[in-house]
Structure formats: structure tokens, C-alpha cells
Design a protein around this motif. Structure first.
Motif, PDB file in Angstrom:
ATOM      1  N   GLU A  26      -6.865   4.058  11.868  1.00 29.20           N
ATOM      2  CA  GLU A  26      -7.632   2.811  11.960  1.00 29.20           C
ATOM      3  C   GLU A  26      -8.126   2.485  10.559  1.00 29.20           C
ATOM      4  N   VAL A  27      -8.329   1.206  10.273  1.00 32.24           N
ATOM      5  CA  VAL A  27      -8.888   0.858   8.969  1.00 32.24           C
ATOM      6  C   VAL A  27     -10.406   0.808   9.041  1.00 32.24           C
ATOM      7  N   ILE A  28     -10.908   0.074  10.064  1.00 28.69           N
ATOM      8  CA  ILE A  28     -12.352   0.009  10.290  1.00 28.69           C
ATOM      9  C   ILE A  28     -12.622   0.572  11.669  1.00 28.69           C
ATOM     10  N   VAL A  37      -8.245  -2.780  -3.038  1.00 29.75           N
ATOM     11  CA  VAL A  37      -8.622  -2.928  -1.630  1.00 29.75           C
ATOM     12  C   VAL A  37      -7.439  -2.583  -0.720  1.00 29.75           C
ATOM     13  N   GLY A  38      -6.236  -3.068  -1.091  1.00 30.38           N
ATOM     14  CA  GLY A  38      -5.062  -2.816  -0.263  1.00 30.38           C
ATOM     15  C   GLY A  38      -4.708  -1.348  -0.196  1.00 30.38           C
ATOM     16  N   THR A  58      -6.686   1.236  -0.721  1.00 35.77           N
ATOM     17  CA  THR A  58      -7.705   1.961   0.032  1.00 35.77           C
ATOM     18  C   THR A  58      -7.523   1.764   1.525  1.00 35.77           C
ATOM     19  N   ALA A  59      -7.223   0.537   1.940  1.00 35.28           N
ATOM     20  CA  ALA A  59      -7.047   0.267   3.370  1.00 35.28           C
ATOM     21  C   ALA A  59      -5.838   1.022   3.915  1.00 35.28           C
ATOM     22  N   MET A  60      -4.733   1.033   3.148  1.00 39.68           N
ATOM     23  CA  MET A  60      -3.538   1.733   3.638  1.00 39.68           C
ATOM     24  C   MET A  60      -3.761   3.237   3.689  1.00 39.68           C
ATOM     25  N   LYS A  70      -6.633   4.721   4.138  1.00 36.27           N
ATOM     26  CA  LYS A  70      -7.527   4.961   5.277  1.00 36.27           C
ATOM     27  C   LYS A  70      -6.754   4.910   6.586  1.00 36.27           C
ATOM     28  N   PHE A  71      -5.792   3.990   6.651  1.00 34.39           N
ATOM     29  CA  PHE A  71      -4.975   3.900   7.863  1.00 34.39           C
ATOM     30  C   PHE A  71      -4.149   5.162   8.046  1.00 34.39           C
TER      31      PHE A  71
END
Lengths: 92, 123
Positions: free
Chosen positions: A89-91, A76-77, A79-81, A83-84
């Protein structure tokens, strides 16, 4: 503890610690942000394998849940980084 | 730690599998450290997620199956989960790296999407 495994498991743990050291050097000196994220991704996987080694040394399956949690949150971490880095933006 | 002792063949097999997994993890991390550019480096940790992880997991399956006296497949849960999830952040990271390299004007392959810039005649 068996004679062979009592040598092999700490040796494997030392190799994983060395692998984590390699990823740590890349994390510190990585030229770009995506290098650091990739090093963190590699490091959580090494840490998960080291946790499983500890479970094998201890002979208990209780380390398994911790390793599963590391795998889940590492995914999860990362993927979020990533995406950032891609969008800022993450979401959205 | 109980006094349970595995048979010799199982001991050698578990030790070989675990050492192979840890060695492959070390190899992947060393590749991450040594390869020159990001687009080469991104391939190195894949060996940890595939062969290194599976070797350690099969060693764990053998160890806990003999120890508990029944087939223990729970370590394969992590291996399957890792095999499913690891390509996703890798693809995201490669896309992010390509995006940032294009924004900084570096020499990377052009986008494959069919967006035609204004003023260019599409063939």
C-alpha cells in the motif's frame, strides 16, 4: 558561444544520454521490481542533469525550474513505489 | 544566445566541472548496469546524487555568476535538495528488497528487530 564550451557541453549531453541508455537497459531487463524502481530513480537524476546541460547550452536559467520539478517529482515517485514494494500500500 | 564570451579560465573550469559531472553520471549508470546483484547495484547511483550532481552545480554557479555579473547560487538549491532527499528512497528500496528476499526464503541477514518467534528462548 565559446570554442571550448561549445564542444564540452554537447559532449556532456551525449555522455548523459549514454548514461540514460544504461539505466534504460537495466529498466527493461532488471530481474526484480526493485531493480526497475532503482533504474527509474537513476534515470530521473540523469534526465535532470541533461535538462541542466540544455540550460547551459541555451545560456538561460529557465531550464532550472523544470529540473527542480523533475527532482521533486522523482523523489516523490520513487518513495511511493518503494513504499508500495515494502507494504503493498502507499498510504495506509 | 547573446554574444557574451566568458574569460578563458572560467571556460576551462566550467567545461572541466561539467564534463566531470557527466562522466560520473555515466560511471554510476554503468555501475547500475554491470554490477551482479541488487544489493551491490543499489550503491552505484549514489555517486550521481553526490559528486556528479555537485560538480555540475558548481559549474553552473560559475557560469551564471560570470554571465549575470553577480553571485548566482540558485543551482545549489537542486544540489542541496538532492543531497537531502536521495537517501530516503534508497533506504526504502533496500528495506523493501530485504523484505521481499526474506519472504522468498533467500539467504539474507536476519532482521535486527527484537521480535522473538514463538517457541524460541530469548537469551
Amino acid at each position: 558561444m565559446n570554442p571550448i564550451l561549445s564542444w564540452a557541453l554537447p559532449l556532456a549531453l551525449c555522455m548523459l544520454a549514454l548514461a540514460m541508455l544504461c539505466t534504460m537497459i537495466r529498466l527493461i531487463k532488471g530481474p526484480s521490481a526493485q531493480d526497475r524502481v532503482l533504474a527509474l530513480d537513476c534515470m530521473y537524476m540523469n534526465g535532470m542533469l541533461a535538462m541542466l546541460m540544455l540550460g547551459l547550452i541555451d545560456g538561460s536559467s529557465h531550464y532550472f525550474e523544470a529540473a527542480l520539478l523533475i527532482a521533486l517529482l522523482g523523489f516523490v515517485g520513487t518513495t511511493a513505489m518503494a513504499k508500495f514494494l515494502l507494504r503493498g500500500e502507499v498510504i495506509e | 544566445m547573446t554574444g557574451f564570451v566568458l574569460p578563458m579560465w572560467a571556460e576551462i573550469s566550467v567545461a572541466a566541472l561539467v564534463l566531470a559531472g557527466a562522466g560520473l553520471a555515466l560511471l554510476g549508470s554503468f555501475g547500475l548496469l554491470r554490477l551482479p546483484t541488487f544489493f551491490e547495484r543499489v550503491h552505484a547511483p549514489a555517486i550521481i546524487a553526490t559528486l556528479g550532481c555537485w560538480c555540475v552545480m558548481w559549474g553552473m554557479v560559475l557560469f551564471f555568476s560570470l554571465r549575470q555579473g553577480e553571485l548566482a547560487v540558485f543551482p545549489l538549491l537542486i544540489a542541496v535538495f538532492i543531497a537531502i532527499t536521495v537517501p530516503i528512497p534508497t533506504i526504502f528500496l533496500m528495506r523493501a528488497s530485504l523484505f521481499r528476499a526474506r519472504q522468498m526464503g533467500q539467504d539474507v541477514p536476519p532482521s535486527v528487530s527484537r521480535v522473538v518467534p514463538p517457541g524460541v528462548k530469548d537469551s
